[in-house]
Write a protein that holds these residues in place. Structure first.
Motif, PDB file in Angstrom:
ATOM      1  N   SER A   1     -69.614  17.545 -28.256  1.00  0.00           N
ATOM      2  CA  SER A   1     -68.427  18.293 -27.819  1.00  0.00           C
ATOM      3  C   SER A   1     -67.903  17.764 -26.490  1.00  0.00           C
ATOM      4  O   SER A   1     -68.620  17.099 -25.746  1.00  0.00           O
ATOM      5  CB  SER A   1     -68.735  19.783 -27.638  1.00  0.00           C
ATOM      6  OG  SER A   1     -69.265  20.353 -28.798  1.00  0.00           O
ATOM      7  N   ASN A   2     -66.646  18.108 -26.213  1.00  0.00           N
ATOM      8  CA  ASN A   2     -66.062  17.941 -24.883  1.00  0.00           C
ATOM      9  C   ASN A   2     -65.671  19.297 -24.336  1.00  0.00           C
ATOM     10  O   ASN A   2     -65.272  20.185 -25.099  1.00  0.00           O
ATOM     11  CB  ASN A   2     -64.776  17.114 -24.922  1.00  0.00           C
ATOM     12  CG  ASN A   2     -64.967  15.698 -25.395  1.00  0.00           C
ATOM     13  OD1 ASN A   2     -65.912  15.035 -25.012  1.00  0.00           O
ATOM     14  ND2 ASN A   2     -64.061  15.239 -26.244  1.00  0.00           N
ATOM     15  N   SER A   3     -65.734  19.448 -23.035  1.00  0.00           N
ATOM     16  CA  SER A   3     -65.103  20.588 -22.382  1.00  0.00           C
ATOM     17  C   SER A   3     -64.912  20.265 -20.913  1.00  0.00           C
ATOM     18  O   SER A   3     -65.738  19.560 -20.315  1.00  0.00           O
ATOM     19  CB  SER A   3     -65.951  21.856 -22.531  1.00  0.00           C
ATOM     20  OG  SER A   3     -65.242  22.989 -22.069  1.00  0.00           O
ATOM     21  N   TRP A   4     -63.832  20.737 -20.362  1.00  0.00           N
ATOM     22  CA  TRP A   4     -63.651  20.646 -18.922  1.00  0.00           C
ATOM     23  C   TRP A   4     -62.848  21.854 -18.461  1.00  0.00           C
ATOM     24  O   TRP A   4     -62.024  22.413 -19.196  1.00  0.00           O
ATOM     25  CB  TRP A   4     -62.975  19.335 -18.511  1.00  0.00           C
ATOM     26  CG  TRP A   4     -61.638  19.051 -19.127  1.00  0.00           C
ATOM     27  CD1 TRP A   4     -60.409  19.352 -18.637  1.00  0.00           C
ATOM     28  CD2 TRP A   4     -61.395  18.360 -20.372  1.00  0.00           C
ATOM     29  NE1 TRP A   4     -59.410  18.924 -19.483  1.00  0.00           N
ATOM     30  CE2 TRP A   4     -59.992  18.312 -20.549  1.00  0.00           C
ATOM     31  CE3 TRP A   4     -62.211  17.790 -21.334  1.00  0.00           C
ATOM     32  CZ2 TRP A   4     -59.408  17.708 -21.660  1.00  0.00           C
ATOM     33  CZ3 TRP A   4     -61.632  17.197 -22.445  1.00  0.00           C
ATOM     34  CH2 TRP A   4     -60.239  17.154 -22.599  1.00  0.00           C
ATOM     35  N   VAL A   5     -63.129  22.283 -17.244  1.00  0.00           N
ATOM     36  CA  VAL A   5     -62.456  23.443 -16.654  1.00  0.00           C
ATOM     37  C   VAL A   5     -61.983  23.026 -15.269  1.00  0.00           C
ATOM     38  O   VAL A   5     -62.788  22.591 -14.437  1.00  0.00           O
ATOM     39  CB  VAL A   5     -63.394  24.661 -16.560  1.00  0.00           C
ATOM     40  CG1 VAL A   5     -62.574  25.907 -16.250  1.00  0.00           C
ATOM     41  CG2 VAL A   5     -64.200  24.856 -17.848  1.00  0.00           C
ATOM     42  N   ILE A   6     -60.690  23.147 -15.046  1.00  0.00           N
ATOM     43  CA  ILE A   6     -60.067  22.637 -13.822  1.00  0.00           C
ATOM     44  C   ILE A   6     -59.781  23.805 -12.885  1.00  0.00           C
ATOM     45  O   ILE A   6     -59.147  24.794 -13.278  1.00  0.00           O
ATOM     46  CB  ILE A   6     -58.763  21.886 -14.135  1.00  0.00           C
ATOM     47  CG1 ILE A   6     -59.009  20.831 -15.223  1.00  0.00           C
ATOM     48  CG2 ILE A   6     -58.207  21.225 -12.884  1.00  0.00           C
ATOM     49  CD1 ILE A   6     -57.744  20.154 -15.734  1.00  0.00           C
TER      50      ILE A   6
ATOM     51  N   ASN B   1     -74.435  23.617 -23.301  1.00  0.00           N
ATOM     52  CA  ASN B   1     -73.651  23.585 -22.070  1.00  0.00           C
ATOM     53  C   ASN B   1     -72.601  24.677 -22.195  1.00  0.00           C
ATOM     54  O   ASN B   1     -71.717  24.597 -23.045  1.00  0.00           O
ATOM     55  CB  ASN B   1     -72.959  22.233 -21.894  1.00  0.00           C
ATOM     56  CG  ASN B   1     -73.931  21.119 -21.577  1.00  0.00           C
ATOM     57  OD1 ASN B   1     -74.668  21.181 -20.612  1.00  0.00           O
ATOM     58  ND2 ASN B   1     -73.938  20.096 -22.416  1.00  0.00           N
ATOM     59  N   VAL B   2     -72.719  25.708 -21.380  1.00  0.00           N
ATOM     60  CA  VAL B   2     -71.783  26.830 -21.439  1.00  0.00           C
ATOM     61  C   VAL B   2     -70.745  26.637 -20.347  1.00  0.00           C
ATOM     62  O   VAL B   2     -71.071  26.514 -19.158  1.00  0.00           O
ATOM     63  CB  VAL B   2     -72.519  28.173 -21.272  1.00  0.00           C
ATOM     64  CG1 VAL B   2     -71.530  29.325 -21.365  1.00  0.00           C
ATOM     65  CG2 VAL B   2     -73.608  28.322 -22.336  1.00  0.00           C
ATOM     66  N   MET B   3     -69.474  26.602 -20.758  1.00  0.00           N
ATOM     67  CA  MET B   3     -68.366  26.343 -19.847  1.00  0.00           C
ATOM     68  C   MET B   3     -67.615  27.640 -19.592  1.00  0.00           C
ATOM     69  O   MET B   3     -67.435  28.458 -20.501  1.00  0.00           O
ATOM     70  CB  MET B   3     -67.418  25.310 -20.455  1.00  0.00           C
ATOM     71  CG  MET B   3     -68.105  24.089 -21.049  1.00  0.00           C
ATOM     72  SD  MET B   3     -69.079  23.139 -19.868  1.00  0.00           S
ATOM     73  CE  MET B   3     -67.804  22.554 -18.766  1.00  0.00           C
ATOM     74  N   TYR B   4     -67.136  27.798 -18.356  1.00  0.00           N
ATOM     75  CA  TYR B   4     -66.540  29.081 -17.956  1.00  0.00           C
ATOM     76  C   TYR B   4     -65.379  28.849 -16.987  1.00  0.00           C
ATOM     77  O   TYR B   4     -65.421  27.973 -16.115  1.00  0.00           O
ATOM     78  CB  TYR B   4     -67.611  29.941 -17.283  1.00  0.00           C
ATOM     79  CG  TYR B   4     -67.111  31.247 -16.717  1.00  0.00           C
ATOM     80  CD1 TYR B   4     -67.151  32.417 -17.474  1.00  0.00           C
ATOM     81  CD2 TYR B   4     -66.607  31.334 -15.415  1.00  0.00           C
ATOM     82  CE1 TYR B   4     -66.705  33.620 -16.962  1.00  0.00           C
ATOM     83  CE2 TYR B   4     -66.146  32.537 -14.895  1.00  0.00           C
ATOM     84  CZ  TYR B   4     -66.202  33.679 -15.672  1.00  0.00           C
ATOM     85  OH  TYR B   4     -65.749  34.890 -15.162  1.00  0.00           O
TER      86      TYR B   4
ATOM     87  N   GLY C   1     -60.143  32.378 -10.445  1.00  0.00           N
ATOM     88  CA  GLY C   1     -60.234  31.027  -9.905  1.00  0.00           C
ATOM     89  C   GLY C   1     -61.601  30.391  -9.994  1.00  0.00           C
ATOM     90  O   GLY C   1     -61.806  29.272  -9.506  1.00  0.00           O
ATOM     91  N   ASN C   2     -62.572  31.066 -10.637  1.00  0.00           N
ATOM     92  CA  ASN C   2     -63.914  30.505 -10.754  1.00  0.00           C
ATOM     93  C   ASN C   2     -63.988  29.509 -11.916  1.00  0.00           C
ATOM     94  O   ASN C   2     -63.407  29.736 -12.986  1.00  0.00           O
ATOM     95  CB  ASN C   2     -64.932  31.618 -11.007  1.00  0.00           C
ATOM     96  CG  ASN C   2     -65.027  32.580  -9.844  1.00  0.00           C
ATOM     97  OD1 ASN C   2     -65.385  32.185  -8.732  1.00  0.00           O
ATOM     98  ND2 ASN C   2     -64.704  33.839 -10.080  1.00  0.00           N
ATOM     99  N   VAL C   3     -64.714  28.433 -11.689  1.00  0.00           N
ATOM    100  CA  VAL C   3     -65.057  27.501 -12.763  1.00  0.00           C
ATOM    101  C   VAL C   3     -66.561  27.267 -12.700  1.00  0.00           C
ATOM    102  O   VAL C   3     -67.152  27.221 -11.620  1.00  0.00           O
ATOM    103  CB  VAL C   3     -64.303  26.162 -12.642  1.00  0.00           C
ATOM    104  CG1 VAL C   3     -62.801  26.394 -12.698  1.00  0.00           C
ATOM    105  CG2 VAL C   3     -64.676  25.405 -11.375  1.00  0.00           C
ATOM    106  N   ALA C   4     -67.193  27.142 -13.863  1.00  0.00           N
ATOM    107  CA  ALA C   4     -68.648  26.993 -13.862  1.00  0.00           C
ATOM    108  C   ALA C   4     -69.125  26.309 -15.133  1.00  0.00           C
ATOM    109  O   ALA C   4     -68.476  26.356 -16.180  1.00  0.00           O
ATOM    110  CB  ALA C   4     -69.320  28.362 -13.720  1.00  0.00           C
TER     111      ALA C   4
END
Length: 798
Positions: free
Chosen positions: A250-255, A431-434, A439-442
C-alpha cells in the motif's frame, strides 16, 4: 396448415411466457435500492439513500439500528463475497469448488485460525458495545439471507445460504491477518539456498536491512529518547488457487497544514490488494446522532478498516514485519508421539480436521502440534522428509483483540482516543495512518512485536530444540516505530523499511525503496499541496529507481555488437525517465530484459521450480536494484557451465538479446509497436468467471492500463515465462480527503460497489479507475438527499 399455425402460436406464447418468467426471475435477483422493508429488532425507522454509484448513506437514530441496516445492505450487494471469505479459515472452499481446493483448505486449517477464533469467543464479553454492534450487523445480514433474493453464484455452485455468526467475523479477520504473511514463501527458500550453496550465496541477497535505502523515520516528541523447497511450494500452491484477493502492499501519506495551500491536513491512501471481482471494499456512509463515518468495509466485518468523518481520517498499509517463524523439531528416537525440548521430551498435540468436498466424500486429515505451532510435514504432499518443521505465528499466540481495535478506531473522536486502540492490533502488522481537522498527522506501526536473541536471522528455519532461539520478550507498544507531528510536516508509508525499533532494526519482508523514494521526492519538493495536486500524485507512474537500474545494466554495452535498431532502442533507454504511460517502449523493454537478467542469474542455481517461487517474494523485488549494481558476484556465474565463469557483462548482454528477440517474435521488428499497453493489462476475475462460457458475464475487463509495479500507481504483476504483465494487484481504492473541503473527498473503486453481476453497480467504476478518474465521497446530508437516485426505508416490524 391451420393446425401448424396454431401450434406455432402456442409455441410462441409459451416461449414468451418463458422469457417473461425468466426476466422476472433474473430481475428478482438484483439488489433492492428503493422502497420499504421491515426489519425485526429495529427500534426506529432508518433511511438509506443510494447515490449515483450505489453507495448507501444510512441515517438512523441510534447506532444499533444503523449497524443492523448496514449488515442488510452490505449483504444484498456482497453476500457471495462474505460466504467465500468466512470459509477460508475453516477449510470450506472445497465444498464450493471441489477437490482442486483441498490442499488450500488443508493449508488454512493447519494455521489454526478457526481454533483461535473459538478461544477468543469463549472469553468474549457478550454485553459489550463492540459485540452488540457486531451482532446487530449480523442480524441485518441474516435478515437478508432469510428474505432476500439468492445471489446467482449460489445457484451455480448449489450452495445453501446459512446464517452468519460472530465466529465468521473473527475468521474473516484471521484470513486478513495471514494474507499479509510472506514468511512461507521466503524463509524455507532461504534455508534451502544456505543448505545447498552456502553462506556466500546468501550474503549477496537483499535479506538484511539496506542502510542505503529510504527508511520511514520515527518521531515521537513524547518519548524521552535440511528442509527442501517444499514448505514454499506448499504455500505457493495453496495461495495460487485461493479464489479471494490477498493483501499485498500500500501507499499512504498525510500532509500537515504547514505544507498545504489551504492550511489544513490532506490525507491520501491507496491500499494494494490482489484484484478480483467483487473488489475488496464495500463503501458505506453511516450517520447517527452520536456517530458518523464514511467507511470501507471488508465482507462480513462491521467496522471499517478505512474511514473518515469531519473530525479525522485514517487508513492502513502493510507493516511487513516478520511475525512467522519456522522451527526444526526433533522426534523422540523411539516414541513418535514425543518431541525434544531443552527441558526434555514433550507430547505432540494431535489435531484432526474434516473437509467437505463438493460432489465427493468428506475427507479427514491429521497433523501434529508442538509448543511452536503446527508441524507442516504431512499437511501437504510437498512437505516431505523426516525432520519436522513447525510454524510459530504471532496471530495464534496471543489474545485476539483485533476486532476491539477496529471498533476503537472507528469510534474514536480525536488522536488520543484513536491511538489508545492501536496496541490491540497484534496481527497483521499494519502501518496506521492518521490525520485530523485539528492539524495532527501521525503514523504508527501497529503489531505485537517481539525481541529475538542477538545475531539470530529469523529469515532462516530456527532451532526448536535448544530453547536458545525463542523470543526473549514482547515489546511495549511505545517501542514500536511511529511519527507524530514530525518537524518535516508529513508522514508516509510505502511498505518500506522503518527506522530502528527499540534500538534494533526489526526483521521483516519490506518492499524496496522505489515507491518510498518517489513519495519523499515529491513531498519534499512542494509546500503548497492541494487536493488536485495530491490526486495527480496518487496516479504517478514514474519510477525513480528503474532508469538507474537499466542505465547501470546497459552502460557497458558494446555498440559495435548491436544493429541499428538496437542502438536506437539503447538511446531511448538512456533517455527514459522511468515513466509508464500506455505508449511506453522503454518500460516494455525494461521488464523484458529484467526478467531475463533474473532468470539467467538465479535459475541455474535454484532450478525452474524454486526460481518461480523466488519471483513471488518481496525478497526478489528488494534484490533487483542492488543485484543489478553488483559488478562482481557469485550469482553471475552459470553453474551449468563448469568450464566457464560468466561475468555480469555476459549475463546482461545475453538477457538484452533474449528480450530483443522475444519482442520481435511478439510484435515484429518495428520497435514503435512495442508499447506498454500491449503487454500490461488488467482483468478483474470472478471465481466462476474461470468457466469460459461465463467469463464475460462475471469478469470485468481486460483493459490496457498505465502504471507498473513499484511506482506510486502500483499496478503490479508477476514475472513469469509468458513475458506478459497481467496485473494481479494494485490500489484497491484511491482516497483523498482534504480537511479544508471535507464534503468533497475523492475516491474510486476498481470495478464497482456491488458484487452482484445483475446490479448496475457491478462494474460502473471500472473504466473510470483505468482512466485515473475519481468520484465524490458525499458527506453533506442535504446534498445526499437531493442528489441520491434511490431511497430505501427500513421500518420496525409491525
Amino acid at each position: 396448415m391451420k393446425r401448424l399455425k396454431k401450434a406455432l402460436l402456442v409455441l410462441l406464447v409459451l416461449l414468451g411466457v418463458f422469457l417473461l418468467a425468466g426476466g422476472i426471475f433474473i430481475n428478482s435477483l438484483t439488489p433492492t435500492y428503493e422502497g420499504e422493508k421491515e426489519l425485526p429488532q429495529l427500534k426506529q425507522p432508518v433511511e438509506v439513500y443510494f447515490d449515483t454509484y450505489g453507495v448507501p448513506h444510512i441515517y438512523a437514530n441510534n447506532n444499533e439500528d444503523a449497524f443492523r441496516v448496514l449488515g442488510y445492505v452490505h449483504a444484498q450487494d456482497r453476500l457471495w463475497q462474505m460466504e467465500l471469505l468466512r470459509r477460508v479459515a475453516k477449510g470450506g472452499l472445497s465444498e464450493v469448488f471441489g477437490p482442486d481446493l483441498v490442499k488450500t483448505d488443508k493449508f488454512f486449517l493447519s494455521l489454526g485460525i478457526d481454533e483461535h477464533t473459538n478461544e477468543t469467543l469463549a472469553n468474549l464479553d457478550m454485553d459489550g458495545e463492540m459485540v452488540r454492534l457486531s451482532q446487530a450487523y449480523l442480524d441485518g445480514i441474516n435478515q437478508f439471507i432469510d428474505e432476500g433474493p439468492t445471489p446467482v453464484e449460489f445457484y451455480f455452485t448449489g450452495l445453501d445460504k446459512t446464517p452468519f455468526t460472530l465466529e465468521d467475523i473473527y475468521n474473516s479477520v484471521g484470513y486478513m491477518a495471514f494474507s499479509f504473511a510472506m514468511a512461507h514463501k521466503t524463509d524455507p527458500l532461504l534455508t534451502n539456498i544456505k543448505n545447498k550453496w552456502g553462506d556466500a550465496y546468501l550474503a549477496e541477497l537483499a535479506v538484511a536491512s539496506d542502510t542505503a535505502t529510504v527508511w520511514i523515520k520515527n518521531y515521537n516528541p513524547q518519548k524521552i529518547d535440511s528442509v527442501s523447497l517444499n514448505i514454499t511450494a506448499m504455500a505457493t500452491e495453496a495461495l495460487e488457487k485461493l479464489p479471494l484477493p490477498q493483501f499485498e502492499g500500500s501507499n499512504s501519506w498525510v500532509i500537515a497544514p504547514e505544507k498545504t495551500k489551504n492550511g489544513k491536513v490532506i490525507f491520501a491512501n491507496d491500499p494494494h490488494i490482489g484484484f478480483a471481482q467483487p473488489s475488496v471494499w464495500y463503501e458505506a456512509h453511516v450517520s447517527t446522532p452520536t456517530y458518523e463515518k464514511y467507511g470501507y468495509h471488508l465482507a462480513g466485518v462491521p467496522f471499517p478498516l478505512l474511514g473518515h468523518n469531519r473530525q479525522l481520517a485514517y487508513g492502513m498499509t502493510m507493516f511487513e514485519n516478520d511475525d512467522i517463524d519456522f522451527y526444526y523439531e526433533e522426534n523422540h528416537p523411539s516414541d513418535s508421539t514425543k518431541y525434544k525440548t531443552e527441558k526434555g521430551f514433550e507430547n505432540y498435540g494431535f489435531v484432526t480436521k474434516t473437509i467437505k468436498v463438493k460432489d465427493g466424500d468428506k475427507l479427514s486429515f491429521s497433523y501434529k502440534k508442538t509448543r511452536h505451532g503446527p508441524v507442516l510435514n504431512g499437511i501437504a504432499d510437498q512437505v516431505s522428509g523426516e525432520r519436522p518443521v513447525a510454524m510459530s505465528w504471532i496471530y495464534t499466540k496471543v489474545e485476539n483483540q483485533v476486532l476491539d481495535a477496529l471498533y476503537g478506531i472507528t469510534m474514536a473522536t480525536d488522536i488520543e482516543e484513536f491511538s489508545q486502540a492501536l496496541p490491540k492490533i497484534h496481527a497483521p502488522g499494519l502501518n496506521v495512518m492518521y490525520g485530523d481537522a485539528e492539524g495532527n498527522v501521525a503514523w504508527w506501526a501497529a503489531a505485537k512485536l517481539y525481541e529475538m536473541p542477538d545475531s539470530l536471522s529469523t529469515k532462516l528455519i530456527l532451532d526448536g530444540v535448544s530453547g536458545k532461539q525463542e523470543p526473549l520478550r514482547y515489546l511495549d507498544f511505545s517501542e514500536n516505530p511511529q511519527a507524530i507531528n514530525p518537524p518535516w510536516h508529513y508522514v508516509y508509508s510505502a511498505n518500506n523499511q522503518p527506522d530502528s525499533i527499540a534500538g534494533m532494526l526489526y526483521p521483516g519482508y519490506y518492499l524496496p525503496e522505489n515507491r518510498a523514494k518517489r513519495i519523499v521526492q515529491l513531498l519534499e519538493g512542494k509546500d503548497d499541496w492541494d487536493k488536485e495536486a495530491v490526486s495527480e500524485m496518487i496516479l504517478d507512474v514514474t519510477s525513480s529507481v528503474n532508469p538507474e537500474i537499466i542505465g547501470d545494466l546497459i552502460k557497458h554495452m558494446e555498440v559495435r555488437e548491436l544493429n541499428e535498431n538496437q542502438v536506437m532502442l539503447l538511446d531511448e533507454l538512456k533517455n527514459w525517465k522511468g515513466d509508464y504511460p500506455l505508449e511506453s517502449i522503454a518500460g516494455t523493454f525494461y521488464h523484458r530484459s529484467e526478467y531475463f537478467v533474473l532468470k539467467n542469474t538465479f535459475e541455474d542455481e535454484l532450478g525452474p521450480e524454486q526460481f518461480k517461487q523466488f519471483l513471488s517474494t518481496h525478497l526478489l523485488k528488494r534484490q533487483i536494484a542492488p543485484g543489478a549494481r553488483r559488478d562482481e558476484g557469485i550469482w553471475w556465474d552459470d553453474v551449468t557451465t563448469p568450464d566457464k565463469k560468466e561475468t555480469r557483462y555476459e549475463i546482461v548482454l545475453k538477457s538484452f538479446m533474449q528480450a530483443w528477440q522475444s519482442l520481435q517474435e511478439d510484435f515484429g521488428d518495428d520497435i514503435s509497436q512495442w508499447q506498454w499497453q500491449k503487454v500490461h493489462t488488467l482483468e478483474h476475475g470472478h471465481p466462476i468467471g474461470q468457466v469460459k462460457a461465463l467469463k464475460s458475464f462475471f469478469n470485468v475487463g481486460p483493459f490496457p492500463i498505465h502504471g507498473s509495479r513499484e511506482v506510486i500507481n502500483n499496478l503490479g504483476f508477476p514475472y513469469d515465462s509468458t513475458l506478459y504483465y497481467r496485473v494481479s494487484s494494485g490500489p484497491s481504492t484511491r482516497r483523498i480527503i482534504d480537511f479544508s473541503d471535507i464534503e468533497n473527498g475523492l475516491s474510486i473503486l476498481p470495478t464497482g460497489q456491488s458484487g452482484n453481476p445483475l446490479s448496475k453497480h457491478y462494474r460502473d467504476q471500472a473504466e473510470m479507475y483505468v482512466n485515473g478518474e475519481f468520484k465524490k465521497m458525499m458527506m453533506n446530508e442535504e446534498e445526499i438527499k437531493e442528489k441520491s437516485q434511490h431511497l430505501l426505508i427500513f421500518t420496525p416490524e409491525k
